[in-house]
Design an enzyme around this catalytic site. Structure first.
Site, PDB file in Angstrom:
ATOM      1  N   PRO A 151      46.304  40.939  35.278  1.00 20.13           N
ATOM      2  CG  PRO A 151      47.385  43.020  35.473  1.00 20.13           C
ATOM      3  CD  PRO A 151      47.302  41.793  34.588  1.00 20.13           C
ATOM      4  N   GLY A 152      43.722  42.008  37.486  1.00 13.98           N
ATOM      5  CA  GLY A 152      42.425  42.675  37.542  1.00 13.98           C
ATOM      6  C   GLY A 152      42.322  43.505  38.812  1.00 13.98           C
ATOM      7  NE  ARG A 153      40.822  40.533  44.219  1.00 13.03           N
ATOM      8  CZ  ARG A 153      39.625  39.973  44.454  1.00 13.03           C
ATOM      9  NH1 ARG A 153      38.729  40.620  45.147  1.00 13.03           N
ATOM     10  NH2 ARG A 153      39.353  38.763  44.003  1.00 13.03           N
ATOM     11  NE  ARG A 209      35.152  40.948  45.981  1.00 14.79           N
ATOM     12  CZ  ARG A 209      35.827  40.824  47.094  1.00 14.79           C
ATOM     13  NH1 ARG A 209      35.674  41.716  48.060  1.00 14.79           N
ATOM     14  NH2 ARG A 209      36.654  39.833  47.265  1.00 14.79           N
ATOM     15  CE1 TYR A 269      32.936  34.867  45.502  1.00 15.78           C
ATOM     16  CE2 TYR A 269      33.194  37.245  45.542  1.00 15.78           C
ATOM     17  CZ  TYR A 269      32.980  36.077  44.839  1.00 15.78           C
ATOM     18  OH  TYR A 269      32.829  36.122  43.489  1.00 15.78           O
ATOM     19  CB  CYS A 294      13.316  40.961  51.487  1.00 13.88           C
ATOM     20  SG  CYS A 294      12.558  42.572  51.677  1.00 13.88           S
ATOM     21  CD  GLU A 295      19.010  36.797  49.879  1.00 13.02           C
ATOM     22  OE1 GLU A 295      19.889  36.012  50.234  1.00 13.02           O
ATOM     23  OE2 GLU A 295      18.402  36.702  48.799  1.00 13.02           O
ATOM     24  CE1 TYR A 338      36.770  39.865  39.168  1.00 15.89           C
ATOM     25  CE2 TYR A 338      38.350  40.624  40.795  1.00 15.89           C
ATOM     26  CZ  TYR A 338      38.069  39.969  39.616  1.00 15.89           C
ATOM     27  OH  TYR A 338      39.092  39.429  38.884  1.00 15.89           O
TER      28      TYR A 338
HETATM   29  N1  LLP Z   1      42.809  35.641  34.657  1.00 15.46           N
HETATM   30  C1  LLP Z   1      41.884  34.683  34.809  1.00 15.46           C
HETATM   31  C2  LLP Z   1      41.896  33.521  33.916  1.00 15.46           C
HETATM   32  C3  LLP Z   1      40.920  34.808  35.821  1.00 15.46           C
HETATM   33  O1  LLP Z   1      40.007  33.848  35.983  1.00 15.46           O
HETATM   34  C4  LLP Z   1      40.931  35.936  36.672  1.00 15.46           C
HETATM   35  C5  LLP Z   1      39.931  36.084  37.735  1.00 15.46           C
HETATM   36  C6  LLP Z   1      41.912  36.915  36.463  1.00 15.46           C
HETATM   37  C7  LLP Z   1      42.843  36.728  35.450  1.00 15.46           C
HETATM   38  C8  LLP Z   1      42.016  38.157  37.291  1.00 15.46           C
HETATM   39  O2  LLP Z   1      42.306  37.884  38.608  1.00 15.46           O
HETATM   40  P1  LLP Z   1      42.655  39.062  39.630  1.00 15.46           P
HETATM   41  O3  LLP Z   1      43.982  39.665  39.229  1.00 15.46           O
HETATM   42  O4  LLP Z   1      41.574  40.061  39.576  1.00 15.46           O
HETATM   43  O5  LLP Z   1      42.724  38.378  40.937  1.00 15.46           O
HETATM   44  N2  LLP Z   1      34.454  37.793  41.884  1.00 15.46           N
HETATM   45  C9  LLP Z   1      35.589  37.421  42.709  1.00 15.46           C
HETATM   46  C10 LLP Z   1      36.871  37.285  41.914  1.00 15.46           C
HETATM   47  C11 LLP Z   1      36.791  36.295  40.789  1.00 15.46           C
HETATM   48  C12 LLP Z   1      38.061  36.188  39.991  1.00 15.46           C
HETATM   49  C13 LLP Z   1      37.875  35.340  38.811  1.00 15.46           C
HETATM   50  N3  LLP Z   1      38.997  35.241  37.962  1.00 15.46           N
HETATM   51  C14 LLP Z   1      35.725  38.431  43.839  1.00 15.46           C
HETATM   52  O6  LLP Z   1      34.922  39.356  43.911  1.00 15.46           O
HETATM   53  O7  LLP Z   1      36.607  38.302  44.678  1.00 15.46           O
END
Ligand code: LLP
Length: 419
Positions: free
Chosen positions: A276-278, A314, A318, A343-344, A372
């Site tokens: 988990p990240g986000r 972001r 996106y 400037c964009e 992120y």
């Molecule tokens: N594991 C792998 C192999 C991944 O590629 C990712 C995220 C994660 C775990 C973590 O995912 P999460 O739990 O955070 O959803 N920059 C983008 C998000 C890119 C995510 C890339 N991979 C944004 O700002 O929304």
């Protein structure tokens, strides 16, 4: 739930008023809350209580700040890394090498060697070619890499195209239709112990159904691999759980995710890895910014803030929504276009947004910027790298210095033949 709340009309991070941070550190600045990070780590862990054997490896890419990693490491989290740079951060934050998982579609030979030498716990192999290369690198050193094979399950995660990773035409993993054959070929190589499979179908998932579909496909694959005589002891289920960016937005709770995982994987008899990240870091941070000026528009006024797309990419990348609020609301509202100084036209955080009434000099925040955010910053328009602050109760510390544009220029050289 997070710890960015109004006390006596002033937004605080835990018990620290944001104007104090702005005054001492300047703006723009990312502000993280330790209590929120810890709470999210705990909630995620508790949601997975029904899973007996597991490793929760924080996706370092979402927030690689050393102090943030330290907080999460102390919560018992491992690390999911996608580069040697991220691996070194996890190690520097005190995360044990055996709790580090190395994902990523383009691991170089040098990176694989460095990760082997550091003794990391698992490589998620993304292709047959990579597996062959890793096996040779490990065998040459007399080492055995512990590995899973990343599967591309061809499931549409229903998220933004740029952060979807599990469709057949995405670059990640091996096609599930070829997984048995590739697993067989790699499992014969010296230098790697292929002990399981991995999947990650995308990020900011608003629905558990695609995840469940992908996990079920993986379950079927595990059975087939065992049927073919392979020993499967580990399955990595990736990350991807979405978080609310809008007020009142409801997403699947970690508890619902945990219950689904426990149900689907009940009979697998493996150790599960989560990345988990986000969901851990997203709502544990805000980007604090100051209004430079408010410019009249043909329709809505432009609220020009000192943060820009180079600090928080972001919205530009996106079209992402980040809630925008005054630090000291006046009790009145306005409809405005929220833009940065770059400037964009892409440097636009929101068009026609209903928000607090703001004037030049006011402070405001973009919420849900803990994941992120700073990590995707650049120095475009020769702006420096934004500073980061961690709050803990009534104290705070700068956990990443602002890197001034001048310092970046100092790393550049004009060759003698141009002098
Ligand atoms: N594991 C792998 C192999 C991944 O590629 C990712 C995220 C994660 C775990 C973590 O995912 P999460 O739990 O955070 O959803 N920059 C983008 C998000 C890119 C995510 C890339 N991979 C944004 O700002 O929304």
């Amino acid at each position: 739930m997070d710890h960015f709340t109004y006390q006596d009309g002033v937004m605080h991070a835990e018990d620290v008023p944001l104007p104090l941070i702005a005054e001492q550190v300047g703006t723009p600045v990312y502000v993280y809350s330790r209590a929120t990070l810890e709470r999210h780590a705990r909630v995620f862990r508790e949601a997975l209580e029904g899973v007996p054997d597991k490793l929760i490896a924080f996706a370092v890419k979402s927030n690689p700040n050393l102090a943030v990693l330290k907080v999460l490491g102390r919560q018992g989290m491992g690390a999911d890394v996608v580069s040697v740079g991220e691996m070194r951060r996890a190690l520097a934050a005190g995360i044990a090498p055996e709790m580090i998982v190395f994902s990523g579609v383009g691991k170089t030979a040098a990176e694989m060697a460095a990760a082997l030498e550091a003794g990391i716990g698992q490589f998620n192999i993304e292709s047959e070619e990579e597996g062959v290369e890793l096996a040779a690198i490990a065998a040459a050193r007399g080492l055995t890499a512990q590995c899973t094979l990343r599967i591309n399950p061809d499931v549409d995660a229903g998220t933004h195209d740029k952060i979807s990773t599990g469709k057949a035409d995405n670059k990640f993993g091996v096609p599930i239709s070829e997984a048995g054959q590739i697993f067989g070929a790699l499992s014969r190589l010296a230098g790697i112990n292929l002990r399981g499979v991995a999947v990650h179908i995308g990020s900011q998932l608003a629905d558990l159904a695609p995840l469940e579909t992908a996990f079920a496909k993986l379950g079927t694959l595990v059975e087939a691999l065992r049927g073919a005589g392979h020993t499967i002891t580990h399955v990595d289920l990736g990350g991807g759980l979405g978080v609310p960016y809008r007020v009142g937005e409801v997403l699947p709770a970690p508890a619902e995710y945990g219950a689904m995982v426990a149900r689907v994987t009940r009979d697998w008899g493996v150790k599960l890895i989560f990345e988990p990240g986000r969901v851990i870091a997203g709502n544990a941070g805000v980007l604090l910014t100051r209004v430079v000026r408010v410019k009249r528009g043909i329709n809505d006024p432009f609220v020009i803030v000192d943060a820009a797309m180079n600090d928080l990419a972001r919205p530009a990348l996106y079209g992402a929504y980040h809630h925008f609020e005054a630090v000291v609301p006046r009790g009145a509202g306005m409809r405005a276009n929220i833009v940065g100084p770059i400037c964009e036209t892409g440097d636009t955080f929101a068009m026609g947004r209903e928000c607090d009434l703001l004037e030049a000099g006011d402070l405001a925040v973009f919420r849900t910027a803990g994941a992120y955010g700073a990590t995707m910053a650049s120095s475009y328009n020769s702006r420096g790298f934004v500073a980061e602050v961690l709050v803990d109760g009534d104290r705070f510390a700068v956990v990443a210095d602002r890197i001034e544009a001048g310092a970046i220029m100092d790393a550049e050289r004009v060759p003698e033949w141009l002098a």
